[in-house]
Write a protein that holds these residues in place. Sequence first.
Motif, short mmCIF file in Angstrom:
data_model
loop_
_atom_site.label_atom_id
_atom_site.label_comp_id
_atom_site.label_asym_id
_atom_site.label_seq_id
_atom_site.Cartn_x
_atom_site.Cartn_y
_atom_site.Cartn_z
N PRO A 100 22.22 5.50 9.75
CA PRO A 100 21.54 4.55 8.85
C PRO A 100 21.26 5.19 7.50
O PRO A 100 21.39 4.53 6.46
CB PRO A 100 20.24 4.24 9.60
N ARG B 204 0.82 -1.21 0.00
CA ARG B 204 0.00 0.00 0.00
C ARG B 204 0.86 1.26 0.00
O ARG B 204 0.44 2.31 -0.42
CB ARG B 204 -0.92 -0.01 1.22
N HIS B 205 2.07 1.15 0.54
CA HIS B 205 2.88 2.35 0.71
C HIS B 205 4.20 2.20 0.00
O HIS B 205 4.90 1.22 0.20
CB HIS B 205 3.14 2.61 2.19
N ASP C 237 8.82 8.79 -0.17
CA ASP C 237 8.53 9.51 1.05
C ASP C 237 9.21 10.89 1.05
O ASP C 237 10.41 11.01 0.90
CB ASP C 237 9.05 8.68 2.23
N GLN C 238 8.42 11.93 1.24
CA GLN C 238 8.98 13.28 1.07
C GLN C 238 10.00 13.67 2.14
O GLN C 238 11.10 14.11 1.84
CB GLN C 238 7.84 14.31 1.05
N LEU C 239 9.63 13.43 3.39
CA LEU C 239 10.50 13.84 4.48
C LEU C 239 11.85 13.16 4.38
O LEU C 239 12.92 13.75 4.51
CB LEU C 239 9.83 13.46 5.80
N HIS C 240 11.75 11.89 4.09
CA HIS C 240 12.89 11.04 3.90
C HIS C 240 13.79 11.62 2.80
O HIS C 240 14.98 11.83 2.97
CB HIS C 240 12.36 9.67 3.51
N THR D 73 7.64 3.37 0.12
CA THR D 73 8.46 4.10 1.07
C THR D 73 9.45 5.04 0.39
O THR D 73 9.84 6.04 0.96
CB THR D 73 9.23 3.13 1.98
N ARG E 192 22.52 3.82 3.92
CA ARG E 192 21.58 3.51 2.86
C ARG E 192 22.01 4.20 1.56
O ARG E 192 22.01 3.60 0.48
CB ARG E 192 20.17 3.95 3.27
N ARG F 141 24.82 2.49 0.10
CA ARG F 141 24.46 1.25 -0.57
C ARG F 141 23.85 1.53 -1.94
O ARG F 141 23.98 0.75 -2.86
CB ARG F 141 23.50 0.44 0.30
#
Lengths: 871, 110
Positions: B53, B2-3, B8-11, B5, B57, B60
């Motif tokens: 993290p 459903r999502h 994601d804007q904030l991210h 990730t 990421r 990676r």
Amino acid sequence: MMAIRLAWARLRALFRRNATADEIREELDFHVQMRTDEYAQAGLDTHAARLAALRRFGSLAVIQDRGYDVRGGGVMETLLQDVKYGLRQLRRYPSFSIVAILTLALGAGVSTALFSVIDAALLRPLPYPNPEELVTLDVEEARPNGESTRYAPSMADIRTWRTLTTIVSHAGMGRVSGFLPLIVDTGTPQRLTVAEASEDFLEAYGIVPILGRNIQLDDTREGAPDVALLGHAFWQQAFGGDLKVLGRSLRIQDRPVTIVGVLPAGFYNETAVWQAKRFSSLMFDRRGSGTPVVARLRPGITLAQARAALDALTPPSTMTGPAPVPAHVFIQSMYDDETDQFGTTLRTLSMAVGLIVLIGCINVAGLVLARGAMRDVELAIRASIGAGRGRLVRQLLTESLLLASAGAIVGVLVAYTSLDALVGLIPLSLPANSPAAINGTVLAFALGLTVVSALLFGLVPAIKLSRSPKLIGTMLSVGGRSGAPLSKRAGQWLIGVEIALALVLMTGSGLMLRSFARLLAVDLGYDANNVLTLEVEPLDRTTAIRLAYYVSLANELRRLPEVVSAGAIDQLALMGGGSFAFPTADTGAKIAGPQRTVLPGYLEAMGVRPLAGRLLEEADRAAGEAAVVNATASQQYFGGSPIGHTLRTEGKNPSYWRIVGVVPDIRHGGPQGRIDPQMYVLPDPRAPEAFPITLAMVMRLREGAPLRLERLKQIAEMLGPRVLVGQARPAQTLISQQVREPRHRMLLLTLLGVFGLLLTLVGVFSTTAYAVARRTREIGVRAAFGARPGQVVGVMIQDAVWPVAFGLVTGLAGAYYTTRIIRGFLFQTTPYDPGTLTAVVALLGATAGLAAWLPARRAASVDPLSALRAE
Amino acid sequence: MRHATNSDQLHGTLDMLVLKILEVGPLHGYAIAVRLERLSRDVLSVEEGSLYPALYRMERRGWLASAWSVTEKGRRARFYKLTRTGRAQLDAETASWLRLTTAVGDVLNG
């Protein structure tokens, strides 16, 4: 030793080599250190600076874990990381962990214990070399009416078969002798299990004496000197393991026997002495002695080959009449012979235990789901910073595995410490040489069960939970418990299935309880209250001495103020047995029922009143010709009026009795015993050889006047000949021993049923409590809009009602199909007993209702304002 | 699913800021954190540790590369620098961000 050190070194290297983790750690430490320095320069002291830096950084451990999620390491390193992380999670929710571990320990404990029994009974029942070569042999006769009857082969058969040296390598007969243990006298007489065997019997098992020799052919001839081998345990106990025991003698039933050998440990440990069985010329070729015959086949010989070969050498039988009847060999592998009896009991128990394990797994799955939902923030963060779904599933499964392992360790420890008690409850006589134990096989089973159950309860929640993480939602409402439980439907399914399984299990327990109650309600035909039995036996085998002793002991007992009446009965009768003399009545009928030798006073002591005529009296004893029959014999052979009729045994020296009374049917063998035509006769003084038997004293005591064994022993030993005083048991104790098997079966299944009920209680409670906790906000809103507490509780319970109803209906259907297998264990009770089913459904429904209501009630007391503010 | 990730804007914002900071040259985590907080005027008051993290990421994904090196004060630290992919990503993100803010600005300005 070397291998252990090597393994240890590898293990440590594994911990040390986790370079990725070390790097992350170093990097984070650097950061914190830099921040600390900054604060220190700003004027904080070192300690305060470090604390502030740490606070600002967040949890070092959590960040490290998250970082590790992204950077990853080797497979083992990741696994270790997962394990460490999982352990931390388990510590973070201690009540969750404890409930889950105890639940799993329960399942692991009972199934490990049961598996150790299955292992002993089915996997390694024959601890002998090449057990697949071992067979049991019988002779089967086809009757003219088509039925066939099986007899034990004669010694002549065995020796003939043994000539087939390409087929049979060893064959012999042997068994534990008699119904009662024998008196073995090595200075202090004791009753012990004594076995007798022909030559080549122990050889067939592959048993070699550790001292001396085995039983040889010459030992079995009529008139040969009495020889015996000692069992290992008895050798230790009675002779202190004396290596010079050969040639010494002991007395068995007052006959001297010379010791010629000692058997190795582990072979029929219960059996004290193995005697050579001797064959008179009459007995030598007689079939049907009841002594089992075992043989070892040559390697590679099949049952069919052996049967064909032995059959050709098996003469027709002349046992049943003058006309010879064709006889065939019936051959069975010893494995089948030993394990046939276990089938239904072990199947039933495996099923019940399997249900416990399943219910436990469902419970834990529910708990994991519930806890997982509380962790969605954490999972979302981990997912958003790059932990893939596979990584999350693996993490969650590792946690499940940790739980399952902890449960298994606790369970196996419990099973290990209480194995004897648990095995003692299982109504089976395990193979004599294969006791149940927690061994490698059993541990391997426990390990397998751990993995399987971790998958069972962990996989579904892992997949469900790993799917849910969403960053925005959680970032916007960090710490929030949103109203839509992601696992509400899953939780409901779990409750439904759990209820259904518990219902099946509890129906089994209920049926056993009902059946056992009916068993205890059976009218035994006598009044067991205040009846005491005493086993006592003179060592002397001379009939006159024994009889005189019993008579004077009865007289002595009658004189005691505590005793209302006293007599004696053939000791075998206490165990439901008896001797059969098949006397002929003057009507021509042959009476086929046990004939019980009694001393006057026995029937009075049992509280029996005559239905017609009178009981046996002391005056009858001199003449020795009076008898009493029971109602069944009276109806069956004398049309209800047997008094005045006579009975006579056959043979050279016949006994003769006149029937003087009729008594009710007495179930000596307990509630499950058959009602036979029975005769109570006095010992016949004219036929002394008919009285080699052992009597047990039976007395009725005055209410509230106990007699201690010490006192009885004193009286019994004071009377003259050397005697062995056995147990003094109230008749009630005897009865409870008679129903030992059904009681144990009932206890076991009830215990498992109670476990099932408890687990269900915990399961429904925790699922509802979790739902309530999740919906605090909704409850607050409802309360704010004026919902009354009752309505709130109603809403909360609603979610549990349908799954419970579904579970009850499905469970009934399941019980219908599964309780059939215990049909054979039920006494006067059908597997569909409506009373039991109703009671079980009501009990389970009420318990589930209670378990849902308790947490729901808490919801009703929620204060609307604080509930809303909780967000 | 459903999502999604990754949209994601904030991210994305955090990523963009980090890439932007590294545009000037290699920095270690602490330096990035310090600049991040200055740049964003403490708007992003996430736990500092969460930066790491995110760095891993991005590494990676190939946007960043890292290596152990020594700071001016002689301490061992891991330094991050922008890769070519990272630079491209920064451009794309900046463009997309500008489009969004322009659109929002247009709406707000009527």
